[in-house]
Scaffold this active site. Structure first.
Site, PDB file in Angstrom:
ATOM      1  N   SER A 187      15.900  40.631  -4.724  1.00  0.00           N
ATOM      2  CA  SER A 187      17.006  40.707  -5.558  1.00  0.00           C
ATOM      3  C   SER A 187      17.992  39.812  -5.236  1.00  0.00           C
ATOM      4  O   SER A 187      18.896  39.570  -6.306  1.00  0.00           O
ATOM      5  CB  SER A 187      17.688  42.114  -5.135  1.00  0.00           C
ATOM      6  OG  SER A 187      16.665  43.257  -5.263  1.00  0.00           O
ATOM      7  N   CYS A 220      21.941  47.780   0.128  1.00  0.00           N
ATOM      8  CA  CYS A 220      20.736  47.841   1.198  1.00  0.00           C
ATOM      9  C   CYS A 220      19.328  47.264   0.206  1.00  0.00           C
ATOM     10  O   CYS A 220      19.214  47.621  -0.878  1.00  0.00           O
ATOM     11  CB  CYS A 220      20.270  49.071   1.729  1.00  0.00           C
ATOM     12  SG  CYS A 220      21.467  49.071   2.943  1.00  0.00           S
ATOM     13  N   PRO A 221      18.810  46.518   1.074  1.00  0.00           N
ATOM     14  CA  PRO A 221      18.732  45.903   2.506  1.00  0.00           C
ATOM     15  C   PRO A 221      19.608  44.765   2.569  1.00  0.00           C
ATOM     16  O   PRO A 221      19.959  44.285   3.549  1.00  0.00           O
ATOM     17  CB  PRO A 221      17.342  45.516   2.638  1.00  0.00           C
ATOM     18  CG  PRO A 221      16.726  45.147   1.392  1.00  0.00           C
ATOM     19  CD  PRO A 221      17.351  46.057   0.574  1.00  0.00           C
ATOM     20  N   GLY A 222      20.247  44.145   1.451  1.00  0.00           N
ATOM     21  CA  GLY A 222      21.228  43.238   1.628  1.00  0.00           C
ATOM     22  C   GLY A 222      20.997  41.911   0.962  1.00  0.00           C
ATOM     23  O   GLY A 222      21.500  40.756   1.214  1.00  0.00           O
ATOM     24  N   GLY A 223      20.106  41.815   0.012  1.00  0.00           N
ATOM     25  CA  GLY A 223      19.715  40.265  -0.716  1.00  0.00           C
ATOM     26  C   GLY A 223      21.174  40.057  -1.349  1.00  0.00           C
ATOM     27  O   GLY A 223      21.329  38.835  -1.482  1.00  0.00           O
ATOM     28  N   ASP A 239      26.248  51.626   1.376  1.00  0.00           N
ATOM     29  CA  ASP A 239      24.958  52.075   0.755  1.00  0.00           C
ATOM     30  C   ASP A 239      24.491  53.052   2.071  1.00  0.00           C
ATOM     31  O   ASP A 239      24.909  52.744   3.340  1.00  0.00           O
ATOM     32  CB  ASP A 239      23.953  51.081   0.953  1.00  0.00           C
ATOM     33  CG  ASP A 239      22.598  51.506   0.094  1.00  0.00           C
ATOM     34  OD1 ASP A 239      22.113  52.546   0.379  1.00  0.00           O
ATOM     35  OD2 ASP A 239      22.317  50.643  -1.020  1.00  0.00           O
ATOM     36  N   ASP A 259      29.239  57.003  -0.516  1.00  0.00           N
ATOM     37  CA  ASP A 259      28.880  57.068  -1.899  1.00  0.00           C
ATOM     38  C   ASP A 259      29.585  56.007  -2.676  1.00  0.00           C
ATOM     39  O   ASP A 259      30.803  55.869  -2.476  1.00  0.00           O
ATOM     40  CB  ASP A 259      29.175  58.241  -2.467  1.00  0.00           C
ATOM     41  CG  ASP A 259      28.884  58.501  -4.198  1.00  0.00           C
ATOM     42  OD1 ASP A 259      28.340  57.492  -4.508  1.00  0.00           O
ATOM     43  OD2 ASP A 259      29.128  59.570  -4.465  1.00  0.00           O
ATOM     44  N   ASP A 276      24.590  46.817  -7.592  1.00  0.00           N
ATOM     45  CA  ASP A 276      23.059  46.879  -7.950  1.00  0.00           C
ATOM     46  C   ASP A 276      22.656  48.232  -7.915  1.00  0.00           C
ATOM     47  O   ASP A 276      21.443  48.374  -7.559  1.00  0.00           O
ATOM     48  CB  ASP A 276      22.451  45.880  -7.190  1.00  0.00           C
ATOM     49  CG  ASP A 276      21.035  45.617  -7.587  1.00  0.00           C
ATOM     50  OD1 ASP A 276      20.726  45.846  -8.687  1.00  0.00           O
ATOM     51  OD2 ASP A 276      20.331  45.138  -6.812  1.00  0.00           O
ATOM     52  N   LYS A 305      21.037  49.211 -15.728  1.00  0.00           N
ATOM     53  CA  LYS A 305      19.706  49.411 -16.095  1.00  0.00           C
ATOM     54  C   LYS A 305      19.416  49.954 -17.294  1.00  0.00           C
ATOM     55  O   LYS A 305      20.392  50.630 -17.862  1.00  0.00           O
ATOM     56  CB  LYS A 305      19.487  50.589 -14.929  1.00  0.00           C
ATOM     57  CG  LYS A 305      20.047  50.399 -13.417  1.00  0.00           C
ATOM     58  CD  LYS A 305      19.026  49.045 -12.766  1.00  0.00           C
ATOM     59  CE  LYS A 305      19.770  48.888 -11.376  1.00  0.00           C
ATOM     60  NZ  LYS A 305      19.335  47.692 -10.783  1.00  0.00           N
TER      61      LYS A 305
END
Ligand SMILES: C[S@@+](CC[C@H](N)C(=O)[O-])C[C@H]1O[C@@H](n2cnc3c(N)ncnc32)[C@H](O)[C@@H]1O
Length: 360
Positions: A187, A220-223, A239, A259, A276, A305
């Protein structure tokens, strides 16, 4: 000329066509789109000769969400003879503006991309022939129009041009980005592409400056955090999941397991909010509106989305509602939205606040 060709992600031809139809109507340039599913392009045919050029001059490319490129084209050239493909192409470009660059491309389908090797080879003699005829300047000139060939099958191409101040600067409309081996997720390329598409390169040092604070919602995971950290920023990563240890080890990241809809930055020193989160697009758009209205950040990049059905309508509605929300609250802003190459069932939106309001 009365045809305009648009590149798009295969599978999104209907959305691209719907959007172009709306824009053409708004400009009172009338015509209709020709759409074939999964071809990676849309051809729009205007009723009036000359309207193709008017459209590509008057319609800001940056305001199209689903188009990756737009160019005025001649009708399809078919059955180019393999012993002389160049002559019919030269005949097709006689009334083109003089161009500063040549791109021999294909739509972004697996089938068409098999022609890319041929395209690369063909570019060399074609460029020479175009220069010989004075259709191309002798030296590449990024300020002049771009000459495009789009091969949709062997011996079968559209020939057209785009204006360099109103097109995608990238070959096939796709920025070539290399996946950084140390990034925690693919990502990461979405945010990097967004920087390339939305922020002029010469403004990166000022607007994506080292030492700035960013907030990454759904990190997460941090892209995405990786992109900010790579530019020497500090990041609040929001996250409940696990952040990549390599990012935590930089000392530039604070992980908050809360949250994203409830997080408030502890100090109001944030420049960037990026988001994201996989959530309803209307909800995310509203949240971004809140951040900008409260002046908790100056710039935002976020994904919306897309639903399974009515993708264009959803996007249009969410963006219109968000603009209205910002306007009603006195925010001055610039908004851009794009279906990026690295986006799948989502689009990416960028908003820059243009006022100097204080955080509250
Ligand atoms: C598509 S992933 C993000 C990937 C990330 N941008 C990257 O580049 O590695 C979406 C993330 O959003 C998080 N998320 C979803 N809803 C959230 C919420 N309400 N608050 C915080 N995080 C949320 C999920 O836990 C998930 O990790």
């Amino acid at each position: 000329m009365n045809h305009v060709l648009f590149y798009c992600r295969p599978g999104f031809e209907k959305e691209c066509a719907g959007e172009v139809q709306d824009k053409a109507n708004a400009l009172e340039l009338f015509g209709f789109p020709r759409v074939k599913s999964n071809t990676g392009y849309v051809l729009f045919e205007f009723y009036q000769q000359g309207d193709a050029d008017t459209f590509i001059q008057k319609q800001p490319y940056s305001e199209l969400i689903f188009a990756r490129q737009m160019m005025a084209v001649n009708p399809l050239l078919e059955n180019l003879p393999s012993d002389d493909r160049i002559s019919p192409i030269l005949d097709a470009v006689v009334d083109f503006p003089r161009c500063g660059d040549l791109r021999v491309e294909t739509p972004d389908t697996n089938e068409a991309k098999e022609l890319l090797k041929f395209c690369r080879k063909f570019t060399v003699p074609l460029r020479q022939a175009m220069r010989g005829k004075g259709i191309l300047y002798n030296k590449d000139n990024p300020k002049k129009p771009v000459l495009h060939l789009c091969f949709i099958a062997p011996g079968c191409c559209y020939v057209g041009y785009s204006y360099s101040h109103n097109n995608s600067q990238f070959f096939m409309g796709i920025p070539r980005l290399k996946f950084p081996a140390d990034a925690p997720s693919r990502s990461t390329l979405k945010l990097e592409e967004a920087f390339h598409v939305f922020i002029p390169r010469e403004e990166w040092d000022e607007r994506l400056a080292s030492g700035m604070w960013g907030v990454d919602l759904g990190a997460c995971p941090g892209g995405w955090t990786y992109q900010l950290v790579k530019r020497s920023m500090f990041v609040h990563a929001i996250d409940n999941g696990q952040m990549a240890q390599s990012l935590m080890d930089t000392g530039q990241v604070k992980h908050h397991e809360v949250d994203g809809f409830k997080f408030e930055p502890p100090r109001k020193n944030v420049t960037w909010i990026v988001c994201d989160m996989v959530e309803k697009p209307a909800r995310v758009a509203h949240l971004m509106g809140d951040w900008l209205i409260k002046a908790w950040a100056k710039e935002a990049i976020f994904n919306l989305k897309l639903p399974m059905k009515g993708r264009y309508d959803e996007v249009l509605q969410d963006i219109e509602n968000l603009k209205l929300y910002l306007i009603q609250n006195g925010v001055k802003f610039k908004l851009q939205a794009k279906h990026l190459y690295h986006d799948r069932e989502e689009i990416t939106v960028h908003i820059q606040r243009l006022d100097n309001r204080s955080p509250h």
